[in-house]
Write an enzyme that holds these catalytic residues in place. Structure first.
Site, PDB file in Angstrom:
ATOM      1  N   GLY A 295       0.829  -1.203   0.000  1.00 46.64           N
ATOM      2  CA  GLY A 295       0.000   0.000   0.000  1.00 46.64           C
ATOM      3  C   GLY A 295       0.857   1.244   0.000  1.00 46.64           C
ATOM      4  O   GLY A 295       2.081   1.195  -0.110  1.00 46.64           O
ATOM      5  N   GLN A 296       0.177   2.384   0.118  1.00 47.46           N
ATOM      6  CA  GLN A 296       0.852   3.683   0.065  1.00 47.46           C
ATOM      7  C   GLN A 296       0.264   4.564   1.137  1.00 47.46           C
ATOM      8  O   GLN A 296      -0.947   4.680   1.285  1.00 47.46           O
ATOM      9  CB  GLN A 296       0.641   4.337  -1.305  1.00 47.46           C
ATOM     10  CG  GLN A 296       1.296   5.696  -1.469  1.00 47.46           C
ATOM     11  CD  GLN A 296       2.784   5.591  -1.797  1.00 47.46           C
ATOM     12  OE1 GLN A 296       3.227   4.610  -2.386  1.00 47.46           O
ATOM     13  NE2 GLN A 296       3.553   6.602  -1.409  1.00 47.46           N
ATOM     14  N   GLY A 297       1.133   5.187   1.940  1.00 48.73           N
ATOM     15  CA  GLY A 297       0.674   6.113   2.961  1.00 48.73           C
ATOM     16  C   GLY A 297       1.398   7.432   2.840  1.00 48.73           C
ATOM     17  O   GLY A 297       2.202   7.648   1.924  1.00 48.73           O
ATOM     18  N   GLY A 298       1.121   8.355   3.773  1.00 49.40           N
ATOM     19  CA  GLY A 298       1.780   9.639   3.754  1.00 49.40           C
ATOM     20  C   GLY A 298       3.277   9.519   3.964  1.00 49.40           C
ATOM     21  O   GLY A 298       4.053  10.354   3.510  1.00 49.40           O
ATOM     22  N   PHE A 299       3.694   8.493   4.677  1.00 48.38           N
ATOM     23  CA  PHE A 299       5.115   8.244   4.908  1.00 48.38           C
ATOM     24  C   PHE A 299       5.800   7.800   3.624  1.00 48.38           C
ATOM     25  O   PHE A 299       6.938   8.167   3.340  1.00 48.38           O
ATOM     26  CB  PHE A 299       5.241   7.149   5.986  1.00 48.38           C
ATOM     27  CG  PHE A 299       6.642   6.839   6.415  1.00 48.38           C
ATOM     28  CD1 PHE A 299       7.163   7.393   7.573  1.00 48.38           C
ATOM     29  CD2 PHE A 299       7.447   5.979   5.687  1.00 48.38           C
ATOM     30  CE1 PHE A 299       8.456   7.103   7.992  1.00 48.38           C
ATOM     31  CE2 PHE A 299       8.743   5.687   6.081  1.00 48.38           C
ATOM     32  CZ  PHE A 299       9.240   6.255   7.248  1.00 48.38           C
ATOM     33  N   GLY A 300       5.104   6.991   2.840  1.00 46.90           N
ATOM     34  CA  GLY A 300       5.653   6.404   1.632  1.00 46.90           C
ATOM     35  C   GLY A 300       5.071   5.029   1.412  1.00 46.90           C
ATOM     36  O   GLY A 300       4.123   4.627   2.086  1.00 46.90           O
ATOM     37  N   VAL A 302       4.599   0.877   1.391  1.00 47.30           N
ATOM     38  CA  VAL A 302       4.816  -0.206   2.347  1.00 47.30           C
ATOM     39  C   VAL A 302       4.953  -1.509   1.571  1.00 47.30           C
ATOM     40  O   VAL A 302       4.141  -1.802   0.685  1.00 47.30           O
ATOM     41  CB  VAL A 302       3.646  -0.313   3.354  1.00 47.30           C
ATOM     42  CG1 VAL A 302       3.921  -1.417   4.369  1.00 47.30           C
ATOM     43  CG2 VAL A 302       3.432   1.017   4.070  1.00 47.30           C
ATOM     44  N   LYS A 316       8.102  -0.002   5.843  1.00 48.22           N
ATOM     45  CA  LYS A 316       7.684   1.340   5.431  1.00 48.22           C
ATOM     46  C   LYS A 316       8.917   2.070   4.897  1.00 48.22           C
ATOM     47  O   LYS A 316       9.918   2.211   5.598  1.00 48.22           O
ATOM     48  CB  LYS A 316       7.089   2.106   6.621  1.00 48.22           C
ATOM     49  CG  LYS A 316       5.731   1.599   7.050  1.00 48.22           C
ATOM     50  CD  LYS A 316       5.254   2.280   8.314  1.00 48.22           C
ATOM     51  CE  LYS A 316       4.950   3.736   8.097  1.00 48.22           C
ATOM     52  NZ  LYS A 316       4.295   4.353   9.279  1.00 48.22           N
ATOM     53  N   ASP A 411      -4.147  10.495  14.529  1.00 43.29           N
ATOM     54  CA  ASP A 411      -4.478  10.088  13.153  1.00 43.29           C
ATOM     55  C   ASP A 411      -5.130   8.710  13.158  1.00 43.29           C
ATOM     56  O   ASP A 411      -4.790   7.844  12.355  1.00 43.29           O
ATOM     57  CB  ASP A 411      -3.225  10.087  12.283  1.00 43.29           C
ATOM     58  CG  ASP A 411      -3.563  10.099  10.787  1.00 43.29           C
ATOM     59  OD1 ASP A 411      -4.707  10.472  10.442  1.00 43.29           O
ATOM     60  OD2 ASP A 411      -2.700   9.725   9.972  1.00 43.29           O
TER      61      ASP A 411
END
Length: 601
Positions: A295-300, A302, A316, A411
């Site tokens: 997947g993709q999060g605000g961090f970058g 995964v 991550k 969050d």
């Protein structure tokens, strides 16, 4: 309830402990006052002490808890007894949250074998305490290891069922397996159960004498915990103790915390984490191939990976274009390395090599909660949903009240709730989290960061956040689980309202069943589903003061007899946030929303 009134009522409760707790061999529940101005109290003495020692211990603890604690729920432990009071009824309710001081004991010279022996000891005495009525939920045992003897003790509060006692002890093992193995003495303290072991006999009861089998037959099916600490048991821990909280906050800020250089290097060994070579992680993820991307999060992004020993991991990888930066990475490492709980995701290690900044977690095979709520709804029955709700609440309870630090997540949303192979919920992503001081209730920020649809209105519009901000987010998640629709974007429907407002209107009209997902009604109990919807609406009320604490939520979820107040109007200011950043409405998975057109007050 006024705190002075609470103290006055507690002074009335304490004398009640004295004759009665002794009459039933060291345990008693009591209460005083009429609802809603009721205070509940409980006392427990260790199972091997006589009535005189028990009475003296309870008397001393009762005075200590009134001196040190002015909170809604507090508990104090001495070596030989414990006392608890609460605004909320907690009798017969199992809410496991373990506590342990910093480990000081030396390590065993043969940790692998030592841990196997400890596990065998605690498996046996925990079963005896839980299921042998003659033991009154207290058992001790001893077992030989090399040239010395290990002595163990377990105990549950006697308002627990046999299964709940055993479950409490099992939960203890799950929480502390990773943090405290291999030490030579320690203690676990929880609301409902206690465990201790030493290499000397610290109790006066007769022991179950055990011999550790030498064959492989001892491979256990049900694993238990040994929580290992080394602080003397004079007063092991007190809920709501400011000095202890402040000392830990100072510890994080000082040289024992995580160190990151100006160039972004995390100093190896500056935190109790494994530093992992970049080459190892590249090999584990097949050089971050797209087929391993989770997947993709605000961090970058995964990625899934497999270490050489076969252990599955989630990695991550900080994006160079990430809106979250080194500060969020450092924040997450500091916090999650300090926290250990069954309902928090476990951080295994890190790697920083040039531009590559990586965090390595335990792998969650069932992805995140948002997948099941919004994409694979048919796989969720009510029992699974209820267990997920309970798991999130217990993880949040640990963060807000029972960890060594007071943590505001900031969050909380379904994509940050991960699910293991048993669908156990684990809170993740602590990049936005903040530490609160013991007596700190609220704070504000000029940088509002979070996710549209889950931010409390006072945080989204004014930058004010508190534990009640997390409660709001929890309430939104609870309602989304029950209704099966996302809060963000819901008002674009023909109802012209937020999901929260629409649910509240139907609730007030006595039509709550109309908005509940029919799939849950097929598999669940109508009364229980409606009760959870009721709790969700209490959590999203506009005024933060009206929202319950997470402790109250856990009590309400676990006790059918506690009456629920009527929810007031939910926060509708959240519906205006969409006008600030249309991008977030189009892409709800974005981790961070900066409200550039709103000036926090």
């Amino acid at each position: 309830m006024d705190k002075d009134v609470v103290s006055a009522k507690l002074f009335l409760i304490i004398p009640l402990f004295m004759p009665l707790v002794l009459a039933i061999t060291g345990f008693y529940n009591t209460s005083i006052g009429d609802y809603p101005n009721t205070v509940y109290g409980q006392a427990l003495c260790r199972g091997d002490v006589n009535s005189t020692i028990c009475q003296n211990c309870i008397q001393n603890e009762s005075q200590e808890i009134l001196t040190l604690c002015k909170s809604e729920d507090a508990m104090i432990w001495f070596e030989l007894c414990q006392v608890r009071y609460s605004y909320q009824i907690f009798f017969s309710l199992m809410v496991y949250t373990g506590k342990y001081p910093q480990n000081l004991e030396q390590k065993s010279s043969d940790p692998i074998h030592y841990n196997e022996v400890l596990t065998y000891l605690f498996n046996n005495i925990s079963t005896e305490a839980s299921y042998d009525p003659s033991k009154r939920m207290f058992a001790t045992g001893e077992i030989k290891f090399s040239t010395e003897t290990i002595y163990g003790l377990v105990q549950c509060t006697r308002d627990m069922s046999e299964d709940n006692c055993n479950s409490c002890l099992l939960s203890a093992y799950g929480d502390f397996e990773t943090c405290c193995f291999s030490l030579r003495g320690g203690t676990l303290l929880s609301r409902n159960c206690n465990m201790r072991f030493e290499t000397y006999q610290f109790y006066s009861a007769s022991s179950l004498i055990l011999t550790y089998p030498s064959s492989e037959v001892v491979k256990r099916k049900n694993r238990m915990v040994v929580v290992i600490t080394g602080v003397p048991l004079l007063v092991l821990a007190v809920l709501k103790q400011p000095n202890r909280q402040n000392a830990l906050l100072h510890e994080l800020a000082g040289p024992t915390g995580v160190e990151i250089t100006e160039d972004g290097e995390l100093v190896p060994g500056s935190e109790d984490l494994h530093f992992m070579n970049l080459s190892t992680i590249r090999a584990a993820t097949d050089d971050f191939t797209d087929s391993n991307k989770l997947g993709q999060g605000g961090f970058g992004p995964v990625y899934k990976g497999v270490l050489p020993n076969g252990k599955e991991i989630a990695v991550k990888r900080m994006s160079r274009m990430s809106r979250q930066g080194l500060e969020e990475l450092k924040n997450e490492v500091i916090l999650i390395a300090k926290l250990q709980h069954r309902n928090l995701v476990r951080l295994l290690g890190y790697s920083i090599d040039g531009d590559e900044k990586l965090l390595v977690y335990e792998f969650m095979p069932n992805k995140s909660l948002d997948f099941f709520i919004f994409e694979s709804r048919t796989q969720l029955d009510w029992k699974t949903c209820y267990n997920i709700i309970a798991g999130i609440s217990k993880g949040l309870l640990y963060l807000h009240e029972d960890s060594r630090l007071k943590i505001i997540h900031r969050d909380l949303k379904p994509s940050n709730i991960l699910l293991d192979h048993d669908m156990v919920a684990k809170i993740s992503n602590f990049g936005m989290a903040r530490i609160f001081g013991e007596n700190q209730n609220t704070t504000n920020t000029t940088r509002v960061a979070g996710t549209y649809g889950y931010m409390a209105p006072e945080y989204a519009m004014e930058g004010i956040f508190s534990i009640k901000s997390d409660i709001f987010s929890f309430g939104v998640i609870l309602l989304e689980i029950i209704i099966g629709k996302k809060n963000n974007g819901f008002f674009f429907t023909e109802h012209s309202q937020t999901l929260l407002g629409f649910a509240w209107r139907l609730w007030k009209e006595g039509k709550g069943l109309e908005i509940i997902d029919p799939l849950l009604m097929e598999s669940g109990q109508t009364i229980e589903v409606l009760k959870c919807m009721h709790i969700g609406l209490l959590c999203v009320q506009e005024d933060p003061a009206d929202r319950p604490t997470i402790l109250s939520v856990v009590v309400l979820l676990g006790n059918e007899s506690v009456p629920l107040p009527e929810p007031k109007h939910p926060a509708l200011a959240i519906s205006r946030v969409i006008q600030i950043d249309q991008l977030s409405a189009a892409n709800p998975s974005v981790n961070e929303l900066t409200l550039s057109n709103v000036s926090p007050q």
